[in-house]
Design an enzyme around this catalytic site. Sequence first.
Site, PDB file in Angstrom:
ATOM      1  N   TYR A   1      -1.768  -0.113  10.890  1.00  0.00           N
ATOM      2  CA  TYR A   1      -1.789  -0.368   9.449  1.00  0.00           C
ATOM      3  C   TYR A   1      -0.497   0.089   8.799  1.00  0.00           C
ATOM      4  O   TYR A   1       0.087  -0.629   7.976  1.00  0.00           O
ATOM      5  CB  TYR A   1      -2.994   0.335   8.827  1.00  0.00           C
ATOM      6  CG  TYR A   1      -3.259  -0.078   7.397  1.00  0.00           C
ATOM      7  CD1 TYR A   1      -3.775  -1.332   7.117  1.00  0.00           C
ATOM      8  CD2 TYR A   1      -3.010   0.787   6.342  1.00  0.00           C
ATOM      9  CE1 TYR A   1      -4.034  -1.727   5.802  1.00  0.00           C
ATOM     10  CE2 TYR A   1      -3.262   0.409   5.035  1.00  0.00           C
ATOM     11  CZ  TYR A   1      -3.765  -0.846   4.767  1.00  0.00           C
ATOM     12  OH  TYR A   1      -4.013  -1.228   3.467  1.00  0.00           O
TER      13      TYR A   1
ATOM     14  N   SER B   1       0.853  -1.184   0.000  1.00  0.00           N
ATOM     15  CA  SER B   1       0.000   0.000   0.000  1.00  0.00           C
ATOM     16  C   SER B   1       0.886   1.230   0.000  1.00  0.00           C
ATOM     17  O   SER B   1       2.038   1.178   0.465  1.00  0.00           O
ATOM     18  CB  SER B   1      -0.887   0.003   1.257  1.00  0.00           C
ATOM     19  OG  SER B   1      -1.557   1.238   1.411  1.00  0.00           O
TER      20      SER B   1
END
Length: 237
Positions: A152, A139
């Site tokens: 995250y 990501s």
Amino acid sequence: MDKIAYITGGSKGIGFGIAESILREGGKVAITSRSLAAAEKAANELIAKTKNENVLPLEADVRSLSSQEAAIKAIIQKFGRIDVSVANAGIGHFGSIEDLTEEQWKDTIDTNLTGVFNTIKASLNGLKETKGYFITIGSLAGTNFFAGGSAYNASKFGVTGFTQAAMLDIRKYGIRATTIMPGSVATHFNDHTPSDADAWKIQIEDIGEIVTGLLKLNARTLPSKIEVRPTMPPSAR
């Protein structure tokens, strides 16, 4: 495309898009979910969409190395080998470090980071035999931190570093490794429901096209890290 691919978390979202793209190119795929029913439902949808019946639905949990090893064994029993391993499964828990719980932290790291480790460890011998490809779905959160993203961000920063270091370890076997780092993608991630309002985002089939493009690329060339973002997000208009 004569490729046999293993895709973790392939029952929906990016994993589903990757599976669909490989199937449309004539490949074979195994997709996993923590729920066999979900994997079987997705497999039926993929077959209906692509008219390619070479889909193996599996129940597997990336948090468990033995579960990943069992999945790889099932793939080799079904298809004879493995050419591509895509570590896609991921979750997100978001919130201030003040509010983030120990359970949320462990769940995020165990799934998003340890899950990637388990996937390649289980796949490695098979990929050595085929001089295959290991792909992780990272990501842009793996290079760009944000408030409320401590768990995250940590997991995705870890995926970036892990994949690049593993790439240096395994290229001597002829195995290529790439991490794909998308920005906003139109998926059900974090309980989001895609709609027409998501048309500006990266679509799951776009990530699928990136993966099939990598698989077609001459083996002498390796795009080891790919950042991909929406061309025209609302903030740019």
